[in-house]
Design a protein around this motif. Structure first.
Motif, short mmCIF file in Angstrom:
data_model
loop_
_atom_site.label_atom_id
_atom_site.label_comp_id
_atom_site.label_asym_id
_atom_site.label_seq_id
_atom_site.Cartn_x
_atom_site.Cartn_y
_atom_site.Cartn_z
N ARG A 286 0.83 -1.20 0.00
CA ARG A 286 0.00 0.00 0.00
C ARG A 286 0.87 1.25 0.00
N GLY A 287 0.36 2.29 -0.67
CA GLY A 287 1.13 3.51 -0.82
C GLY A 287 1.53 4.13 0.50
N GLU A 288 0.68 3.99 1.52
CA GLU A 288 0.98 4.56 2.84
C GLU A 288 2.17 3.86 3.50
N TYR A 289 2.53 2.67 3.02
CA TYR A 289 3.69 1.95 3.57
C TYR A 289 4.91 2.06 2.65
N ARG A 290 4.92 3.09 1.83
CA ARG A 290 6.05 3.30 0.92
C ARG A 290 7.37 3.37 1.67
N TYR A 291 7.36 3.84 2.91
CA TYR A 291 8.60 3.96 3.68
C TYR A 291 9.24 2.61 3.99
N LEU A 292 8.50 1.51 3.77
CA LEU A 292 9.05 0.17 4.00
C LEU A 292 9.70 -0.41 2.75
N LEU A 293 9.59 0.28 1.62
CA LEU A 293 10.02 -0.30 0.34
C LEU A 293 11.48 -0.71 0.34
N GLU A 294 12.36 0.17 0.75
CA GLU A 294 13.79 -0.14 0.67
C GLU A 294 14.17 -1.34 1.53
N SER A 295 13.60 -1.44 2.73
CA SER A 295 13.93 -2.57 3.60
C SER A 295 13.41 -3.88 3.00
N LEU A 296 12.25 -3.85 2.38
CA LEU A 296 11.71 -5.05 1.75
C LEU A 296 12.53 -5.45 0.54
N GLN A 297 12.97 -4.48 -0.24
CA GLN A 297 13.81 -4.79 -1.39
C GLN A 297 15.14 -5.39 -0.95
N ALA A 298 15.67 -4.88 0.15
CA ALA A 298 16.93 -5.44 0.68
C ALA A 298 16.72 -6.87 1.15
N LEU A 299 15.57 -7.14 1.76
CA LEU A 299 15.28 -8.52 2.21
C LEU A 299 15.20 -9.47 1.02
N LEU A 300 14.53 -9.05 -0.05
CA LEU A 300 14.44 -9.91 -1.24
C LEU A 300 15.83 -10.17 -1.81
N GLN A 301 16.66 -9.14 -1.84
CA GLN A 301 18.01 -9.32 -2.38
C GLN A 301 18.83 -10.27 -1.51
N ARG A 302 18.66 -10.14 -0.20
CA ARG A 302 19.38 -11.06 0.70
C ARG A 302 18.94 -12.50 0.47
N ARG A 303 17.66 -12.72 0.29
CA ARG A 303 17.17 -14.08 0.06
C ARG A 303 17.66 -14.63 -1.29
N ARG A 304 17.80 -13.76 -2.26
CA ARG A 304 18.37 -14.23 -3.53
C ARG A 304 19.80 -14.71 -3.31
N GLY A 305 20.54 -13.98 -2.50
CA GLY A 305 21.91 -14.37 -2.20
C GLY A 305 22.00 -15.66 -1.41
N GLN A 306 20.95 -15.98 -0.67
CA GLN A 306 20.90 -17.22 0.11
C GLN A 306 20.28 -18.38 -0.67
N GLN A 307 20.00 -18.16 -1.94
CA GLN A 307 19.38 -19.15 -2.82
C GLN A 307 17.96 -19.52 -2.36
N LEU A 308 17.30 -18.53 -1.73
CA LEU A 308 15.92 -18.71 -1.29
C LEU A 308 14.93 -18.04 -2.24
N LEU A 309 15.45 -17.33 -3.21
CA LEU A 309 14.68 -16.74 -4.29
C LEU A 309 15.54 -16.79 -5.54
N GLY A 310 14.87 -16.71 -6.69
CA GLY A 310 15.62 -16.69 -7.94
C GLY A 310 15.62 -18.05 -8.62
N ALA A 311 16.75 -18.38 -9.27
CA ALA A 311 16.86 -19.63 -10.02
C ALA A 311 17.34 -20.77 -9.12
N ASN A 312 16.79 -21.95 -9.36
CA ASN A 312 17.22 -23.18 -8.66
C ASN A 312 17.22 -22.99 -7.14
N ILE A 313 16.08 -22.64 -6.62
CA ILE A 313 15.95 -22.34 -5.19
C ILE A 313 16.36 -23.55 -4.35
N LEU A 314 17.22 -23.30 -3.36
CA LEU A 314 17.78 -24.33 -2.48
C LEU A 314 18.36 -25.49 -3.28
#
Length: 600
Positions: A286-314
């Motif tokens: 929701r637009g009112e939670y825009r202030y959370l965007l950067e932290s959520l994007q960082a979490l997604l990127q961290r999970r990609r680095g842990q092979q929890l998102l992206g190609a060939n998960i785990l």
């Protein structure tokens, strides 16, 4: 902001290229361009339309639909006070008036120098620490008081960048007062997903079905059944969507889950993708939670680095799934899943005609499963600990726990997680709400409970809820509470269907007439007729539930209405002579009434 037309043109081209000139990204392009330029000029709208292969009318239609998009200049400082009833109870209206007086600006208008505009927004999801406001749609200020407003006016006049304002103003507390299985100790990222992969897609789906988990967004549809229907639907691609458009006034549980348990939400989405063989997912924030965007994007990127998102998960070949975050722009109706899908596709958030349902025909026509944040967190918990552990909590028809956003007249506002089946009186006791007159459960579209109902249980078979729990003590006027909700629904109607567009406006007109002391018994009859029409003829749930606060408060707090009735007979809603006076003045017939009186 760009200093020259050439620089602006170059910046716009970079923005379009970043979104691959995809017309389905229209809302994101408009939102991001406004963030750079302050507003959406006719020239920019025309350029965007041409670049995306859309008509100018289509782009203008989208730009005009969302509250946080502006096709006219707004102030360099755009201040939006949260207008939920709990903020008003804490004095937000007086604070708004004070800020406007200090800055010399009228609410809803831009100051003469273009520096600032002050207005109201619907609930910002900060009811436990209000009064609150948004600055330029992406920065929140909590716990407002007269001192903060005075200092804010000075900072704005001095043109101090918002990023340099006192950091304490931006502090958002989680206020977790009672934790259970979802708000308790967080699990290890990837643990639930690993169990699901070992179990397999079929068995994981069976586990979710056996848990009897029901959606936590309010409707309570069986989560496993919805997932199964989506899995069975024909389509070359399946899509997973998290509805984080927590727009119901009084609800803020997803805000905390996005802050404290975002890993569990993403884990649940990834498990759903495993069941569906989905490759693409979205979080609709929701637009009112825009202030959370950067932290959520960082979490997604961290999970990609842990092979929890992206190609060939785990390490599982072919298990490819990733998530993009789509930020809304202020439209309550987008909490309805088909309207949310329309918005994801870059369109106005008008609810679709159903069937077909989104599980069969969702994002870009693909079978799409849509759950809210709390539901995906529950899916992750069930995948890790099993259906039996979840079903052992709550009631047979309402398994597991429910998180409540408690606000209003209580000593300890915040989040309270209880097993479903918990009595309303227990929640009131725990939050310190002695002497409560009423509780609005589930937000304005939910149910208003009087004291003789406080022993009822929060459960799908008794009092269902999307999570809001607003407390009103005996000093509150329940008519004014209902009138505020009526204004909210009229403001948030998407206008798609006539019964809702016109009916909510008529509801407001009648309620305002009562508030002005010009009501009659006839007005109550008309209000009940509007309730019947809206409930049975509107296109989506917004219109159907718009009269819920009216119906409940008239039945349970009727004296609040009766003291506003001037008589039991019909009272006109306007002064006919006053209305005709304008025409008489324009035609030079101001004394027409006197001439009539003196005729023989």
């Amino acid at each position: 902001m760009s200093s020259t037309p050439a620089a602006a043109e170059s910046e716009l081209q970079r923005l379009l290229a970043r979104h691959q000139a995809d017309p389905h990204a229209l809302l994101q392009i408009l939102r991001e361009w406004q963030g750079l330029q302050g507003w959406l000029s006719p020239q920019a709208l025309s350029q965007i339309a041409g670049a995306l292969g859309l008509s100018l009318a289509q782009v203008q239609g989208v730009a005009g639909f969302y509250r946080f998009l502006h096709t006219q200049p707004v102030g360099a400082y755009r201040v939006l006070f949260s207008d939920n009833v709990t903020d008003r109870m804490l004095g937000s209206e007086a604070l708004l008036a004070d800020l406007c007086q200090r800055l010399g600006v009228v609410p809803g208008q831009v100051s003469a120098d273009g520096l600032v505009s002050v207005d109201r927004a619907s609930c910002t999801g900060l009811c436990d620490q209000g009064p609150a406001l948004l600055i330029n749609h992406h920065q929140v200020v909590t716990r407002l008081d007269a001192a903060r407003v005075a200092e804010m006016a000075e900072l704005i006049r001095a043109r101090v960048p918002v990023a340099q304002w006192p950091p304490a103003w931006f502090e958002v507390q989680d206020n977790i007062r009672r934790a259970d299985v979802l708000l308790g100790a967080p699990g290890e990222p990837g643990a639930a997903l690993a169990v699901a992969l070992v179990r397999g897609a079929d068995a994981t789906l069976a586990e979710i079905k056996q848990s009897n988990l029901r959606g936590r967004g309010g409707a309570g549809f069986a989560t496993g059944r919805k997932l199964e229907l989506c899995r069975q639907a024909l389509g070359a691609e399946h899509v997973v969507v998290c509805n984080a458009d927590e727009g119901e006034p009084g609800t803020f549980k997803d805000r905390v889950l996005l802050t404290r348990r975002a890993d569990a939400m993403v884990e649940g989405m990834t498990i759903a993708a495993h069941v569906l063989c989905a490759r693409r997912g979205f979080v609709y924030l929701r637009g009112e939670y825009r202030y959370l965007l950067e932290s959520l994007q960082a979490l997604l990127q961290r999970r990609r680095g842990q092979q929890l998102l992206g190609a060939n998960i785990l390490g599982q070949a072919g298990f490819d799934f990733d998530i993009a975050i789509h930020v809304g722009a202020g439209a309550y109706v987008c909490g309805e899943e088909s309207a949310l899908i329309e918005s994801l596709e870059g369109k106005r958030g008008a609810p679709r005609i159903r069937p077909p349902f989104t599980a069969e025909h969702g994002y870009l026509g693909h079978p799409t499963v849509v759950y809210n944040v709390e539901t995906f967190c529950a899916v992750a918990h069930i995948a890790q600990y099993g259906a039996a552990a979840w079903a052992a909590v709550g009631t047979p028809k309402s398994t597991g726990t429910k998180i409540h956003s408690v606000s209003g007249d209580c000593a300890r506002p915040g989040l309270y997680e209880y097993p479903l089946g918990t009595r309303v009186s227990r929640i009131l006791l725990d939050c310190g709400a002695a002497g409560a007159q009423a509780v609005q459960v589930g937000g304005p579209s939910g149910v208003c409970l009087a004291p003789d109902e406080f022993e009822r249980r929060i459960a799908f078979e008794d009092v269902p809820t999307a999570g809001a729990f607003m407390v009103f003590d005996r000093s509150r006027d329940m008519f004014e509470v209902a009138r505020g909700f009526a204004h909210f629904f009229a403001h948030e109607s998407c206008g798609f269907c006539t019964p809702c567009r016109v009916g909510t406006a008529l509801l407001v007109k009648r309620m305002d007439k009562l508030a002005a002391g010009r009501g009659s018994g006839d007005d109550l009859d008309v209000l009940f007729e509007l309730d019947r029409l809206l409930h049975s003829t509107t296109h989506c749930g917004l219109g159907a539930s718009a009269c819920n606060p009216l119906r409940d408060t008239v039945l349970k707090f009727r004296p609040a209405y009766e003291r506003r009735l001037q008589s039991l007979k019909f009272e006109p809603g306007f002064d006919l002579d006053a209305e005709l006076s304008i025409a008489r003045h324009m035609t030079g017939r101001d004394d027409a009434g006197a001439h009539l009186e003196n005729r023989p």
